[in-house]
Design an enzyme around this catalytic site. Structure first.
Site: not given
Length: 479
Positions: A42-44, A47
């Site tokens: 989910v951190k894509d 980022g």
């Protein structure tokens, strides 16, 4: 051509899948599979958003360096996007991060800096402070700062929330998500509340000891979720990216429930996900059980289980931490510490105790017929709480301290933190007693810490282990 110009175009737009896990009664539960995003988590989303906003503001310029402190996934999302855009990346990680996460970061070309986890926020070696210094001292350095960066929740307000609303055709009634930096639940939840006219209920899922759900902040074993609070923390400032007004309720979930849930998801549904997904799914099933068939729960599964193969999906690791019960047909380490005794505080010394105080406690153990050795850990933040196995810093023994006093290398008023021997061996309650006895003998030790669900629950010696083994080998009185 059916093609993309860059993998950046493959971030987000993850699918929803209905869960069939036993216990999913009541409302339907749909999982948003964030591990199918380009970088695997989910951190894509954040980022990409944080880097693009930094480019627009001029904070990040061509040839610059992206610096972040993270448990791993945000670092991977940043490193992936940075690689695609031509930036250098430096990521500061706590030492509890899985080996797979570190390897992933290095595969993207990121420089990985590992620092001790479990430090108070004001400590210069805390990962946030290290990352901020590195960004400041690096020419062209930019500190992403996910905990206070408004692009974090904004990424989910602009992408994750609209995707869920569209995919469910506006039928979603409940959102369940873990709370780490708070960006995912805040941004996604805010959009869904606005889109539904306030009808969608937002529920946070949290490790049971995390301060978000009212825990005492002691360490837990689920990565990338919750909030740890060191007992020496002066002021616990929650992240700006966590917008508390969005969240209606937070459910505490035990580590054991979370970790056993992800193992079941992999084996029964083919969903290989990380520990925080287990926390979220455990909470989502609890929510769904109290709802009717007209309601629809969406739960966010943040990352892939491939990041945790050496931990959560490794039987040896799970047994050693006391999360698996082992073979009930054979003698187990935990048989020497019955369930009712596991509620008693583990005998251990606080690291700020003096050598003289430690000697008094060790002599008392000797008088009781126990080996005069004790583990050492931090002072409890709550009376009688059991320290987690990772908190045990070392050990002290009567012979060791007496010898140090005689040599003049220790004084009676010294803190024992200055005179620690290596930590005592640790065995999970589900481990075979025979194997533990052999390992303890091989290490030349006579006492070990018994661990259940990640917490020290007692001490065990070779005599107790041998008694368990001998009892299992002795013939039954009934023949």
């Amino acid at each position: 051509m059916d093609a993309h110009e860059s993998l950046i175009e493959l971030i987000g737009n993850t699918p929803l899948v209905r869960l069939r896990t036993p216990g999913a009664e009541g409302a339907a539960v749909y999982a948003k599979l964030e591990y199918l995003s380009a970088g695997g988590s989910v951190k894509d989303r954040i980022g990409l958003r944080m880097i693009e906003e930094a480019e627009k503001s001029g904070a990040l310029r061509p040839g610059g360096t992206v610096v972040e402190a993270t448990s791993g996934n945000t670092g991977a999302g940043l490193a992936m996007v940075a690689a695609a855009k031509g930036y250098r990346t430096v990521v500061v990680l706590p030492d509890k991060s899985s080996a797979e996460k570190i390897a992933t970061l290095r595969a993207y070309g990121a420089e990985v800096v590992v620092r001790p986890g479990g430090l108070p926020a004001h400590d210069p070696e805390h990962i946030l402070n290290v990352a901020a210094r590195l960004a400041e001292s690096t020419p062209g350095g930019w500190f992403a700062g996910q905990y206070g960066n408004p692009a974090n929740p904004a990424a989910h307000y602009l992408t994750t929330g609209p995707e869920i609303w569209r995919q469910t055709e506006g039928r979603v009634t409940h959102l369940v998500s873990c709370v780490g930096t708070g960006g995912t639940i805040s941004g996604t939840g805010r959009f869904l509340k606005e889109a539904s006219g306030g009808a969608v209920r937002v529920i946070g899922a949290d490790p049971a000891s995390s301060v978000y759900s009212g825990g005492d902040g002691r360490p837990y074993f689920v990565e990338a979720a919750g909030r740890f609070r060191h007992p020496e923390t002066v002021e616990d400032v929650w992240p700006d990216s966590y917008q508390q007004d969005v969240v209606d309720e937070i459910l505490p979930i035990a580590d054991r429930d979370a970790l056993l849930t992800i193992r079941r998801l992999a084996r029964e549904e083919g969903l290989l996900v990380g520990g925080s997904a287990g926390t979220a799914v455990s909470a989502a099933l609890r929510v769904a059980a109290g709802l009717g068939p007209r309601e629809l729960v969406v739960v966010i599964l943040p990352d892939s289980g491939r990041q945790y193969l050496s931990k959560y999906f490794n039987d040896e690791w799970m047994l050693r931490q006391g999360f698996l019960d082992g073979d009930p047909g054979a003698p187990r380490v935990g048989d020497a510490v019955p369930a009712e005794l596991r509620e008693r505080p583990l005998p251990y010394l606080h690291h700020h105790r003096t050598v003289e105080q430690a000697l008094d406690a060790l002599r008392a153990r000797q008088r009781e017929g126990a080996e005069p050795v004790l583990p050492v850990g931090p002072a409890p933040v709550a009376p009688g709480r059991q320290p987690t196995s990772v908190e045990l810093l070392g050990a002290v023994g009567l012979e060791q301290l007496t010898a140090a006093l005689a040599r003049g290398t220790a004084a009676a008023g010294d803190p024992i933190a200055d005179h620690l021997a290596p930590p005592l061996p640790r065995f999970g309650t589900g481990e075979p007693a025979g194997a533990a006895l052999a390992e303890l003998a091989e290490q030349g030790g006579r006492t070990a810490v018994v661990v259940h669900d990640g917490h020290g629950v007692g001490l065990i010696g070779t005599a107790e282990l041998r008694a368990l083994v001998d009892q299992a080998l002795s013939p039954s009185p009934l023949g």
